[in-house]
Design a protein around this motif. Structure first.
Motif, PDB file in Angstrom:
ATOM      1  N   ALA A  79       0.836  -1.205   0.000  1.00 24.48           N
ATOM      2  CA  ALA A  79       0.000   0.000   0.000  1.00 24.48           C
ATOM      3  C   ALA A  79       0.871   1.256   0.000  1.00 24.48           C
ATOM      4  O   ALA A  79       0.594   2.214  -0.728  1.00 24.48           O
ATOM      5  CB  ALA A  79      -0.931  -0.004   1.205  1.00 24.48           C
ATOM      6  N   LEU A  80       1.921   1.242   0.807  1.00 27.66           N
ATOM      7  CA  LEU A  80       2.842   2.391   0.845  1.00 27.66           C
ATOM      8  C   LEU A  80       3.523   2.580  -0.500  1.00 27.66           C
ATOM      9  O   LEU A  80       3.666   3.701  -0.987  1.00 27.66           O
ATOM     10  CB  LEU A  80       3.894   2.197   1.937  1.00 27.66           C
ATOM     11  N   ASP A  81       3.950   1.486  -1.109  1.00 22.97           N
ATOM     12  CA  ASP A  81       4.599   1.554  -2.414  1.00 22.97           C
ATOM     13  C   ASP A  81       3.657   2.149  -3.461  1.00 22.97           C
ATOM     14  O   ASP A  81       4.036   3.025  -4.237  1.00 22.97           O
ATOM     15  CB  ASP A  81       5.068   0.169  -2.840  1.00 22.97           C
ATOM     16  N   ALA A  82       2.407   1.692  -3.471  1.00 26.80           N
ATOM     17  CA  ALA A  82       1.425   2.217  -4.431  1.00 26.80           C
ATOM     18  C   ALA A  82       1.178   3.702  -4.185  1.00 26.80           C
ATOM     19  O   ALA A  82       1.087   4.498  -5.130  1.00 26.80           O
ATOM     20  CB  ALA A  82       0.114   1.432  -4.324  1.00 26.80           C
ATOM     21  N   PHE A  83       1.083   4.094  -2.923  1.00 29.69           N
ATOM     22  CA  PHE A  83       0.874   5.496  -2.567  1.00 29.69           C
ATOM     23  C   PHE A  83       2.053   6.352  -3.041  1.00 29.69           C
ATOM     24  O   PHE A  83       1.867   7.392  -3.685  1.00 29.69           O
ATOM     25  CB  PHE A  83       0.680   5.638  -1.065  1.00 29.69           C
ATOM     26  N   VAL A  84       3.265   5.920  -2.735  1.00 31.73           N
ATOM     27  CA  VAL A  84       4.463   6.664  -3.134  1.00 31.73           C
ATOM     28  C   VAL A  84       4.539   6.769  -4.660  1.00 31.73           C
ATOM     29  O   VAL A  84       4.779   7.843  -5.206  1.00 31.73           O
ATOM     30  CB  VAL A  84       5.737   6.002  -2.564  1.00 31.73           C
ATOM     31  N   THR A  85       4.309   5.659  -5.337  1.00 33.74           N
ATOM     32  CA  THR A  85       4.355   5.654  -6.808  1.00 33.74           C
ATOM     33  C   THR A  85       3.342   6.631  -7.385  1.00 33.74           C
ATOM     34  O   THR A  85       3.642   7.393  -8.304  1.00 33.74           O
ATOM     35  CB  THR A  85       4.101   4.227  -7.343  1.00 33.74           C
ATOM     36  N   ARG A  86       2.141   6.618  -6.828  1.00 36.71           N
ATOM     37  CA  ARG A  86       1.083   7.521  -7.301  1.00 36.71           C
ATOM     38  C   ARG A  86       1.475   8.983  -7.068  1.00 36.71           C
ATOM     39  O   ARG A  86       1.349   9.822  -7.946  1.00 36.71           O
ATOM     40  CB  ARG A  86      -0.231   7.182  -6.590  1.00 36.71           C
ATOM     41  N   LYS A  87       1.990   9.275  -5.869  1.00 33.52           N
ATOM     42  CA  LYS A  87       2.383  10.656  -5.561  1.00 33.52           C
ATOM     43  C   LYS A  87       3.550  11.119  -6.440  1.00 33.52           C
ATOM     44  O   LYS A  87       3.593  12.275  -6.851  1.00 33.52           O
ATOM     45  CB  LYS A  87       2.782  10.783  -4.075  1.00 33.52           C
ATOM     46  N   LEU A  88       4.481  10.235  -6.725  1.00 36.64           N
ATOM     47  CA  LEU A  88       5.627  10.597  -7.554  1.00 36.64           C
ATOM     48  C   LEU A  88       5.237  10.815  -9.011  1.00 36.64           C
ATOM     49  O   LEU A  88       5.927  11.520  -9.739  1.00 36.64           O
ATOM     50  CB  LEU A  88       6.726   9.530  -7.463  1.00 36.64           C
ATOM     51  N   SER A  89       4.128  10.220  -9.433  1.00 29.01           N
ATOM     52  CA  SER A  89       3.709  10.358 -10.828  1.00 29.01           C
ATOM     53  C   SER A  89       2.830  11.583 -11.077  1.00 29.01           C
ATOM     54  O   SER A  89       2.567  11.923 -12.217  1.00 29.01           O
ATOM     55  CB  SER A  89       2.967   9.096 -11.290  1.00 29.01           C
ATOM     56  N   VAL A  90       2.409  12.249 -10.011  1.00 26.85           N
ATOM     57  CA  VAL A  90       1.577  13.444 -10.150  1.00 26.85           C
ATOM     58  C   VAL A  90       2.479  14.635 -10.488  1.00 26.85           C
ATOM     59  O   VAL A  90       3.449  14.900  -9.779  1.00 26.85           O
ATOM     60  CB  VAL A  90       0.792  13.736  -8.843  1.00 26.85           C
ATOM     61  N   PRO A  91       2.169  15.350 -11.583  1.00 23.09           N
ATOM     62  CA  PRO A  91       2.993  16.511 -11.929  1.00 23.09           C
ATOM     63  C   PRO A  91       2.905  17.595 -10.858  1.00 23.09           C
ATOM     64  O   PRO A  91       1.843  17.836 -10.288  1.00 23.09           O
ATOM     65  CB  PRO A  91       2.391  17.020 -13.243  1.00 23.09           C
TER      66      PRO A  91
END
Length: 94
Positions: A79-91
């Motif tokens: 869940a943390l990995d998915a959250f971090v990945t999502r946040k890093l992909s937001v411009p």
């Protein structure tokens, strides 16, 4: 395209490894699996939850907004990995 996918998979593994390494400093469980619920296992206090948010912000250079403070985002390594990945992909707005 394969190169990008392989790079993305490597980044996810690296993120997961960083998260797992951080959690292993606090939990007596040696084989914490990616989907183990750290809250359900009883390892998380309110103080540690704040530390976890701080870790995510500093380790990955992201800002955890009030609307991001959902238990589901912090429940497991996956869940943390998915959250971090999502946040890093937001411009980032400029």
């Amino acid at each position: 395209m394969t190169t990008t996918m392989n790079t993305d998979n490597k980044i996810n593994r690296d993120n997961r490894a960083r998260i797992a390494e951080y959690l292993s400093r606090f939990f007596p469980v040696q084989d914490l699996k990616d989907d183990d619920d750290i809250f359900e296992l009883g390892f998380v206090s309110s103080m540690f939850a704040m530390q976890l948010v701080s870790f995510v912000e500093h380790e990955f250079g992201i800002t955890v907004e009030n609307e991001d403070l959902e238990l589901e985002y912090f429940r497991s390594i996956s869940a943390l990995d998915a959250f971090v990945t999502r946040k890093l992909s937001v411009p980032v707005p400029q």
